[in-house]
Write a protein that holds these residues in place. Structure first.
Motif, short mmCIF file in Angstrom:
data_model
loop_
_atom_site.label_atom_id
_atom_site.label_comp_id
_atom_site.label_asym_id
_atom_site.label_seq_id
_atom_site.Cartn_x
_atom_site.Cartn_y
_atom_site.Cartn_z
N VAL A 214 0.83 -1.20 0.00
CA VAL A 214 0.00 0.00 0.00
C VAL A 214 0.87 1.26 0.00
O VAL A 214 0.59 2.23 -0.72
N ILE A 215 1.94 1.24 0.80
CA ILE A 215 2.86 2.40 0.85
C ILE A 215 3.50 2.63 -0.51
O ILE A 215 3.58 3.77 -1.00
N ASP A 216 3.96 1.54 -1.14
CA ASP A 216 4.57 1.66 -2.47
C ASP A 216 3.57 2.19 -3.49
O ASP A 216 3.91 3.03 -4.34
N ARG A 217 2.35 1.72 -3.39
CA ARG A 217 1.31 2.15 -4.32
C ARG A 217 1.01 3.63 -4.13
O ARG A 217 0.85 4.38 -5.11
N ARG A 218 0.92 4.07 -2.87
CA ARG A 218 0.70 5.49 -2.61
C ARG A 218 1.88 6.34 -3.10
O ARG A 218 1.69 7.43 -3.65
N GLY A 219 3.08 5.82 -2.89
CA GLY A 219 4.25 6.56 -3.35
C GLY A 219 4.28 6.71 -4.85
O GLY A 219 4.60 7.79 -5.40
N ALA A 220 3.92 5.66 -5.57
CA ALA A 220 3.90 5.70 -7.02
C ALA A 220 2.83 6.68 -7.51
O ALA A 220 3.05 7.44 -8.45
N ALA A 221 1.68 6.69 -6.84
CA ALA A 221 0.63 7.61 -7.24
C ALA A 221 1.05 9.06 -7.01
O ALA A 221 0.78 9.95 -7.82
N GLY A 222 1.75 9.31 -5.90
CA GLY A 222 2.24 10.66 -5.62
C GLY A 222 3.26 11.12 -6.66
O GLY A 222 3.26 12.29 -7.07
N SER A 223 4.12 10.23 -7.08
CA SER A 223 5.12 10.58 -8.11
C SER A 223 4.44 10.95 -9.41
O SER A 223 4.86 11.89 -10.10
N ARG A 224 3.39 10.22 -9.78
CA ARG A 224 2.70 10.52 -11.03
C ARG A 224 2.04 11.89 -10.94
O ARG A 224 2.02 12.64 -11.92
N ARG A 225 1.50 12.22 -9.76
CA ARG A 225 0.87 13.54 -9.60
C ARG A 225 1.91 14.64 -9.69
O ARG A 225 1.66 15.72 -10.21
#
Length: 225
Positions: A214-225
């Motif tokens: 979940v942390i990795d997924r949130r981090g990846a989403a933040g990078s895309r934003r």
């Protein structure tokens, strides 16, 4: 990331809340039940612990005692709305010891000391935690053939599962385990293995993996934003 402990729990949550769920078991603290003193007993002993209400099936177990050998005793732990009625109905059976509410320490000690733990529930079990506790404690297990119990136990492997609400069939299963040393030892070994598979250590490792995902997924989403 949504998690449920059994298919029944998942269906209930999906119906009420929607969404997708991962099935993860309830964990058992194996060491707490596997180690420590065993409560003494002077012969073959069946142990029941639970609320004294219809869904837990204590009345089925008490009826089954009529077909169990006279030297077998029964420990009954817990209380509930049926307690007085059942106790009065079976007052003439001196094999039954009514324990009332007991501590966690006594619960574990009696599981280690009994010959067979019996869970005769007739409904309302989504995941049989008490079955896992009995397995970890090293006693043989007899339970009713509920879907919630089958989430934990496998018939003839780590438990004997009897038809739900059938006192004569429950008595037959209890007698099989009490009379057959080889079967009883096989069920105990299977139960210990099953408890290890569903240990709290294994569950914690899986939840750590979920958190990291979940942390990795949130981090990846933040990078895309």
């Amino acid at each position: 990331h949504r998690v449920a402990v059994s298919p029944d729990a998942m269906a209930l949550a999906q119906g009420a809340l929607g969404g997708d769920y991962e099935l993860l078991f309830n964990g058992i603290e194996v060491e707490r039940f596997a180690t420590g003193p065993a409560h003494p007993t002077d012969g073959p002993t069946i142990f029941f612990l639970g609320r004294h209400e219809p869904r837990k099936g204590l009345d089925v177990l008490l009826a089954a005692m009529a077909d169990v050998p006279a030297d077998v005793r029964l420990w009954v732990g817990g209380d509930g709305p049926q307690h007085q009625e059942l106790r009065e109905r079976h007052a003439g059976d001196g094999r039954i010891e009514w324990l009332g509410r007991i501590s966690d320490e006594e619960r574990a000690a009696r599981m280690r000391g009994c010959t067979v733990y019996c869970s005769p529930s007739v409904r309302g079990e989504s995941f049989g935690m008490v079955l896992l506790e009995a397995m970890a404690s090293g006693c043989a297990l007899v339970a009713s053939d509920l879907a919630g119990h089958r989430n934990v136990a496998t018939d003839e492997v780590d438990a004997l599962l009897a038809p739900v609400g059938d006192a004569p069939a429950l008595a037959k299963a209890l007698c099989r385990v009490l009379d057959d040393d080889v079967l009883r030892q096989a069920l105990v070994a299977g139960g210990r293995q099953r408890a290890d598979e569903l240990s709290m250590h294994r569950l914690a490792e899986r939840y750590a993996e979920v958190y990291e995902m979940v942390i990795d997924r949130r981090g990846a989403a933040g990078s895309r934003r």
